[in-house]
Design a protein around this motif. Structure first.
Motif: not given
Length: 232
Positions: A63-65, A75-80, A88-89
């Motif tokens: 998932g793209v946050v 820094i880029i955060v993704f959800s697994k 996170l959203n």
């Protein structure tokens, strides 16, 4: 957390990873999600990394946050997991994720530290946001805080904390006070960087883990170049 990179396999810099989250250090030129260019997005690179690391057959969930501009690094955060993504959203939407950026600018700002408040209006034709002192039609309120943290030979290093997350917000607001980001032709710098990057880097991120409820603090090393090296 230190600036240690857990993995750089396939040129992917993983800064943090657990069952629910993966955080990477985006390179200049990477696009976070697919667009009309057809270039391979960072999300696909991360999916491939997960598939190989954990020997996962079939489609990998990711998932793209949030996003960063293509020429920006950091820094880029993704959800697994689908469990973590909405949490996170909400963290990012509610501004409970604290983001700090570094910006290398040509001119010193009027004050050593200050809060900038503008109304930003995006022009989709040239993909640029214009800062106004007062509200105009279809504009959005934009607030950031900056402070000067280092003077380099020819440039100034600013630390920027966002209160709002608008299109090209840092680039537009800093250019409005005469602090053009190195390499950012679109917002007034006089020449581009050779790799088409700009010297804007998502440096720090802190938030409460959406599942484990533990504090997460991440620092991303800037790209290797003489100017960024001088900032450290």
């Amino acid at each position: 957390m230190s600036e240690k990179i857990i993995s750089n396999k396939n040129n992917l810099q993983v800064l943090f990873e657990d069952n629910h989250i993966i955080v990477v250090n985006k390179r200049a030129g990477d696009i976070v999600q697919g667009d009309k260019t057809g270039d391979t997005p960072l999300s696909d690179v991360v999916k491939a990394y997960i598939a190989e690391k954990y020997n996962k057959p079939g489609n990998v969930y990711l998932g793209v946050v949030h996003r960063l501009d293509r020429p920006t690094t950091g820094i880029i955060v993704f959800s697994k997991t689908s469990k973590a993504l909405p949490r996170l959203n909400k963290l990012f939407a509610d501004k409970e994720a604290k983001k700090t950026y570094w910006a290398v600018v040509k001119n010193a700002p009027p004050k050593t530290e200050d809060t900038l408040k503008h109304w930003l209006k995006k022009n989709p034709k040239n993909n640029k946001s214009y800062a106004h002192a007062k509200e105009v039609k279809d504009s959005k309120h934009a607030i950031l805080h900056y402070k000067k943290i280092k003077t380099l030979d020819r440039y100034i290093l600013l630390e920027v904390n966002l209160e709002t997350g608008r299109h090209h917000q840092i680039r537009s607001q800093l250019s409005t006070i005469g602090c053009h980001i190195k390499g950012d032709l679109k917002y007034g710098f006089d020449r581009s960087n050779k790799d088409a990057s700009i010297h804007l880097h998502a440096r720090h991120l802190s938030f409460i883990h959406p599942v484990r409820k533990e504090p997460i603090n991440i620092t991303a090393p800037p790209p290797k170049d003489p100017i960024w090296d001088a900032c450290l």
